[in-house]
Design a protein around this motif. Sequence first.
Motif, PDB file in Angstrom:
ATOM      1  N   MET A   1       0.825  -1.213   0.000  1.00 40.23           N
ATOM      2  CA  MET A   1       0.000   0.000   0.000  1.00 40.23           C
ATOM      3  C   MET A   1       0.857   1.260   0.000  1.00 40.23           C
ATOM      4  N   ILE A   2       1.968   1.218   0.702  1.00 40.93           N
ATOM      5  CA  ILE A   2       2.860   2.380   0.729  1.00 40.93           C
ATOM      6  C   ILE A   2       3.537   2.553  -0.629  1.00 40.93           C
ATOM      7  N   GLU A   3       4.025   1.449  -1.200  1.00 43.43           N
ATOM      8  CA  GLU A   3       4.707   1.534  -2.489  1.00 43.43           C
ATOM      9  C   GLU A   3       3.778   1.991  -3.610  1.00 43.43           C
ATOM     10  N   GLN A   4       2.513   1.606  -3.538  1.00 40.47           N
ATOM     11  CA  GLN A   4       1.551   1.986  -4.567  1.00 40.47           C
ATOM     12  C   GLN A   4       0.852   3.304  -4.258  1.00 40.47           C
ATOM     13  N   GLN A   5       1.340   4.000  -3.221  1.00 41.84           N
ATOM     14  CA  GLN A   5       0.827   5.314  -2.841  1.00 41.84           C
ATOM     15  C   GLN A   5      -0.663   5.274  -2.505  1.00 41.84           C
ATOM     16  N   ILE A   6      -1.037   4.189  -1.834  1.00 39.21           N
ATOM     17  CA  ILE A   6      -2.376   4.060  -1.277  1.00 39.21           C
ATOM     18  C   ILE A   6      -2.370   4.510   0.179  1.00 39.21           C
TER      19      ILE A   6
ATOM     20  N   LEU B   1      -4.504  -7.450  -1.723  1.00 35.06           N
ATOM     21  CA  LEU B   1      -5.056  -6.942  -0.471  1.00 35.06           C
ATOM     22  C   LEU B   1      -6.332  -7.663  -0.060  1.00 35.06           C
ATOM     23  N   ALA B   2      -6.705  -8.709  -0.776  1.00 38.80           N
ATOM     24  CA  ALA B   2      -7.966  -9.395  -0.501  1.00 38.80           C
ATOM     25  C   ALA B   2      -8.038  -9.929   0.928  1.00 38.80           C
ATOM     26  N   ALA B   3      -6.882 -10.267   1.508  1.00 38.92           N
ATOM     27  CA  ALA B   3      -6.866 -10.825   2.864  1.00 38.92           C
ATOM     28  C   ALA B   3      -7.396  -9.847   3.902  1.00 38.92           C
ATOM     29  N   LEU B   4      -7.449  -8.556   3.567  1.00 37.89           N
ATOM     30  CA  LEU B   4      -7.979  -7.574   4.508  1.00 37.89           C
ATOM     31  C   LEU B   4      -9.428  -7.878   4.875  1.00 37.89           C
ATOM     32  N   GLN B   5     -10.157  -8.508   3.973  1.00 41.08           N
ATOM     33  CA  GLN B   5     -11.566  -8.787   4.233  1.00 41.08           C
ATOM     34  C   GLN B   5     -11.772  -9.841   5.315  1.00 41.08           C
ATOM     35  N   GLU B   6     -10.745 -10.631   5.591  1.00 37.82           N
ATOM     36  CA  GLU B   6     -10.852 -11.700   6.582  1.00 37.82           C
ATOM     37  C   GLU B   6      -9.961 -11.455   7.790  1.00 37.82           C
ATOM     38  N   ILE B   7      -9.416 -10.260   7.916  1.00 43.50           N
ATOM     39  CA  ILE B   7      -8.394 -10.049   8.936  1.00 43.50           C
ATOM     40  C   ILE B   7      -8.933 -10.204  10.356  1.00 43.50           C
ATOM     41  N   GLY B   8     -10.215  -9.942  10.548  1.00 46.20           N
ATOM     42  CA  GLY B   8     -10.789 -10.121  11.876  1.00 46.20           C
ATOM     43  C   GLY B   8     -10.796 -11.553  12.350  1.00 46.20           C
TER      44      GLY B   8
ATOM     45  N   GLY C   1      -6.912   0.365   2.433  1.00 47.33           N
ATOM     46  CA  GLY C   1      -6.984  -0.883   1.688  1.00 47.33           C
ATOM     47  C   GLY C   1      -8.395  -1.216   1.247  1.00 47.33           C
ATOM     48  N   GLY C   2      -9.362  -0.943   2.112  1.00 46.80           N
ATOM     49  CA  GLY C   2     -10.750  -1.195   1.751  1.00 46.80           C
ATOM     50  C   GLY C   2     -11.209  -0.356   0.581  1.00 46.80           C
ATOM     51  N   SER C   3     -10.811   0.908   0.555  1.00 47.37           N
ATOM     52  CA  SER C   3     -11.210   1.769  -0.566  1.00 47.37           C
ATOM     53  C   SER C   3     -10.549   1.328  -1.869  1.00 47.37           C
ATOM     54  N   GLU C   4      -9.325   0.786  -1.772  1.00 42.93           N
ATOM     55  CA  GLU C   4      -8.657   0.300  -2.978  1.00 42.93           C
ATOM     56  C   GLU C   4      -9.374  -0.940  -3.520  1.00 42.93           C
ATOM     57  N   LEU C   5      -9.811  -1.831  -2.635  1.00 46.19           N
ATOM     58  CA  LEU C   5     -10.565  -2.989  -3.091  1.00 46.19           C
ATOM     59  C   LEU C   5     -11.888  -2.564  -3.735  1.00 46.19           C
ATOM     60  N   THR C   6     -12.504  -1.551  -3.169  1.00 47.56           N
ATOM     61  CA  THR C   6     -13.729  -1.018  -3.769  1.00 47.56           C
ATOM     62  C   THR C   6     -13.459  -0.517  -5.180  1.00 47.56           C
ATOM     63  N   ARG C   7     -12.388   0.235  -5.328  1.00 48.40           N
ATOM     64  CA  ARG C   7     -12.040   0.791  -6.649  1.00 48.40           C
ATOM     65  C   ARG C   7     -11.774  -0.323  -7.656  1.00 48.40           C
ATOM     66  N   VAL C   8     -11.003  -1.322  -7.237  1.00 48.34           N
ATOM     67  CA  VAL C   8     -10.666  -2.426  -8.141  1.00 48.34           C
ATOM     68  C   VAL C   8     -11.926  -3.167  -8.578  1.00 48.34           C
ATOM     69  N   GLY C   9     -12.814  -3.429  -7.645  1.00 50.88           N
ATOM     70  CA  GLY C   9     -14.033  -4.148  -7.976  1.00 50.88           C
ATOM     71  C   GLY C   9     -14.936  -3.379  -8.914  1.00 50.88           C
ATOM     72  N   LEU C  10     -15.105  -2.084  -8.657  1.00 48.11           N
ATOM     73  CA  LEU C  10     -15.979  -1.287  -9.508  1.00 48.11           C
ATOM     74  C   LEU C  10     -15.394  -1.078 -10.898  1.00 48.11           C
ATOM     75  N   GLU C  11     -14.079  -0.983 -10.986  1.00 46.84           N
ATOM     76  CA  GLU C  11     -13.464  -0.865 -12.305  1.00 46.84           C
ATOM     77  C   GLU C  11     -13.694  -2.138 -13.130  1.00 46.84           C
TER      78      GLU C  11
END
Length: 442
Positions: free
Chosen positions: A274-279, A329-336, A293-303
């Motif tokens: 996320m840091i390297e990709q300027q997220i 970053l998909a693993a963020l959805q299961e991090i809990g 990370g969540g907003s990036e997954l949203t962007r990827v999905g909508l694109e």
Amino acid sequence: MSSGPASRHRRGRPIASLCLIAATIGAVLALATSSAALGESVTALGRPATKPEHVVAIGDIHGDFDAFLGLLTHVGLIDGERRWNGRDITLVQTGDYMDRGPKVRPLLDFLMTLEAQAAAGGGRAIVLMGNHEASNAIGVLRDVPPSAFAAFADAESEGRREAAYAAHVKLAEARRAALARADAAIPIPKIYMIPERDAWMAAHPAGLVEYLEALGPNGTYGKWIRTRMVLVRINDTVFLHGGINPEVAPKKLESLNEQAQKEIARWDRMRKQMIEQQIALPSFTFEELLEAGGSELTRVGLEARGRLDMNGQADPAAAAALAISSHPLAALQEIGKWAILDPNGPLWFRGYATWRSEEGGPQLDQLQRRFGPVRFVVGHTMTSGFRAMGRFSSRVFLIDTGMLSSYYQGGRASALDIQNGTYTVVTLEDRRVLFEPMSAAR
């Protein structure tokens, strides 16, 4: 303040603010949330010892460096110069030395030094990972006191804060534009709103930027914490911070050590990306990284969905889901559900303290059928009256007695001394046998 175990259940609970933007529906998902060369009788994977041991176990410290030193001196593990004096004794500290108390940094320095001193003196100092250490390693700062940040501040801190604020403003502007280009309907997370300077500075006191760096994967303390084991087994006693829930118990004890280290390493990789990709930025906390990370997954999905919509192809929702699931970053959805954050995981589980007597026995039977005739020594949940105790026919020993008495009124420093099968609790005032083999036989 009530002193029973149930009253402590809320303290140190798993991260409740684990929130991600769900890419396919644009909603916010709320997710509840070892050292090498330890000697022949305890390996880095926590295999059982093969010879009698004299072990001293100490529970939660929470930055009370002075009380910890006083206790180590009292039980004879260090001398007046703070050097190892315990000969061949094994010290096991069951985690939660960080957060809340005033002297976290000197305590960390001391623990790192004590490991080497004990080994050189013929003994061992085994410092385990608690939920607060795992949380700090991934950037959860909710229980970090101002004194801990201040301990990392120096003459350059103000310059670093100014640079971090400017970088945050710049990143927020760029990310808002990127999200708008993908789809105007994407909600803008708070982390990408232009922060008001005074509020940002108040939320990022001097030393915070340095603290995150020091506890990160390349920092002095971060590297050390990432080598901590979750548990260690010495003969028939298993030491860990929270406990093992029989419902999710692994086949092998040592797998819990491997799992925790893999999860933190996975988080480190996602943060770096996320840091390297300027997220995101190095100054982002855990919660801020989740938002980013969540907003990036949203962007990827909508694109992905938008591309299929434009081409008139079927099932764009499935394409969005596939794009998200295959994203790094998909693993963020299961991090809990990760063991280091799960309330049923070994760092957070409180059942040993909260089970009723009639329900705890069968649960311990189940664990012993899997792992053998073991006893468990745990911290994490403070005991009634701040006194260490045995439960379930002395198959569990609770040793968190609220050492940080300035935070836990009435708390005290205590240690569990284990020799020849006898478990004795030691405080600065007295010694009290909790279990001895001859009494059990009688």
